[in-house]
Motif scaffolding. Structure first.
Motif, mmCIF file in Angstrom:
data_model
loop_
_atom_site.group_PDB
_atom_site.id
_atom_site.type_symbol
_atom_site.label_atom_id
_atom_site.label_comp_id
_atom_site.label_asym_id
_atom_site.label_seq_id
_atom_site.Cartn_x
_atom_site.Cartn_y
_atom_site.Cartn_z
ATOM 1 N N GLY A 141 -53.475 40.510 109.718
ATOM 2 C CA GLY A 141 -53.631 41.460 110.756
ATOM 3 C C GLY A 141 -54.659 42.576 110.757
ATOM 4 O O GLY A 141 -55.481 43.238 111.537
ATOM 5 N N LYS A 197 -53.471 41.107 115.536
ATOM 6 C CA LYS A 197 -52.079 41.201 115.159
ATOM 7 C C LYS A 197 -51.564 42.424 114.618
ATOM 8 O O LYS A 197 -52.254 43.341 114.658
ATOM 9 N N ASP A 198 -50.292 42.434 114.237
ATOM 10 C CA ASP A 198 -49.804 43.725 113.566
ATOM 11 C C ASP A 198 -50.668 43.953 112.301
ATOM 12 O O ASP A 198 -51.040 43.297 111.483
ATOM 13 N N GLU A 210 -49.798 45.581 109.913
ATOM 14 C CA GLU A 210 -49.278 45.825 108.615
ATOM 15 C C GLU A 210 -49.379 44.438 107.782
ATOM 16 O O GLU A 210 -49.156 44.481 106.617
ATOM 17 N N LYS A 246 -48.595 54.278 108.676
ATOM 18 C CA LYS A 246 -48.575 53.306 107.938
ATOM 19 C C LYS A 246 -49.382 53.763 106.739
ATOM 20 O O LYS A 246 -49.743 52.723 105.715
ATOM 21 N N LYS A 266 -52.689 54.867 115.524
ATOM 22 C CA LYS A 266 -51.839 53.468 115.300
ATOM 23 C C LYS A 266 -51.619 53.361 113.853
ATOM 24 O O LYS A 266 -50.764 52.885 113.390
#
Length: 271
Positions: free
Chosen positions: A74, A67-68, A70, A185, A181
């Protein structure tokens, strides 16, 4: 001290503290003694990985999509996947020492040092998992690396070619892509910690692949084989034609790969 009984104990427990204790004891022993071969010693071919009671093992095709990163879950699924690789790597290193008992003392020391690194990687990642409210074993895993280790029980040459020189080297290709990736973040504190951990693992894994490269070449010399037998071994295990979208040329060169090998694996350029 029964060196091989200790290794067996480490390879059949899912208790990381026991594995760590065995690594420290056997490495200390190697630094002070020559390890004698056991008479009529036959290493066991294990039916199941040591984590079988801790983790639910599924076919790789059944693994849920990540999943994401964030979201908390995930990020936990990503961390768990990497934690599982590091756990598996502990057993891979210990199994090399246990199984290929007729290899030189330096081989044993090298892979016990690798096991020591992998224990530290596991503990670092598992601590972050726990900070998220999870632990190792909370998500399903596959047994691919264990299966590979058991498929190569009869050949130290194949083991060195397939585990450090293929799978761990592939990790050098993938690790920077994961960091990329996560990078936008990194303002989130735990993601910054994950990135820092991945950097540590990345640089230490270069040395692990280098050790595999060293012993692969040693075994080629011992058996009178050209080093390009590597590609024959990859073909035997149906790994030669795997798609490799990102070849980390610099890391692979540092780990011992030649430019000729790197280009055969799919890199467009290597200097």
């Amino acid at each position: 001290m029964d060196f091989y009984d200790l290794l067996y104990k480490a390879l059949t427990t899912d208790d990381i503290s026991i594995k760590e204790d065995v690594v420290l004891k056997t490495l200390a022993y190697c630094n002070e003694n020559e390890v004698r071969e056991k008479e009529e010693f036959k290493p066991i071919v294990f039916d199941t990985p040591s984590y079988a009671k801790r983790c639910t093992i599924v076919n790789p095709r059944e693994l849920p999509a990540r999943k994401d990163f964030e979201s908390k879950e995930g990020l936990a699924t990503l961390l768990h996947a990497i934690t599982h690789i590091e756990y598996s790597a502990i057993d891979l290193a210990l199994d090399a020492v246990y199984r290929f008992y007729d290899m030189p003392l330096e081989f044993k020391k090298d892979w016990l040092i690798v096991a020591q690194d992998e224990v530290r990687h596991f503990n670092m990642l598992n601590t972050m998992l726990e900070d998220l409210g999870y632990k190792y074993g909370d998500f399903v895993v596959h047994s691919g690396l264990f299966d590979v280790s058991m498929h190569t029980v009869g050949s130290a040459l194949d083991r060195m070619a397939i585990v450090p020189r293929y799978y761990e080297a592939s990790g050098l290709d993938v690790n920077p892509q994961i960091i990329k990736k996560l990078d936008n973040k990194r303002k989130k504190p735990l993601i910054a910690q994950v990135i820092e951990a991945l950097h540590i693992i990345y640089y230490e894994e270069i040395d692990h692949v280098y050790k595999g490269d060293k012993w692969f070449k040693y075994l080629c010399g011992q058996q009178g084989l050209e080093e390009n037998v590597y590609f024959d071994i990859l073909q035997k295990y149906e790994l030669l034609d795997k798609h490799r979208p990102h070849i980390n040329v610099d890391a692979r060169k540092e780990a011992g790969f030649t430019c000729d090998e790197i280009k055969k694996l799919g890199a467009k350029e290597c200097k």
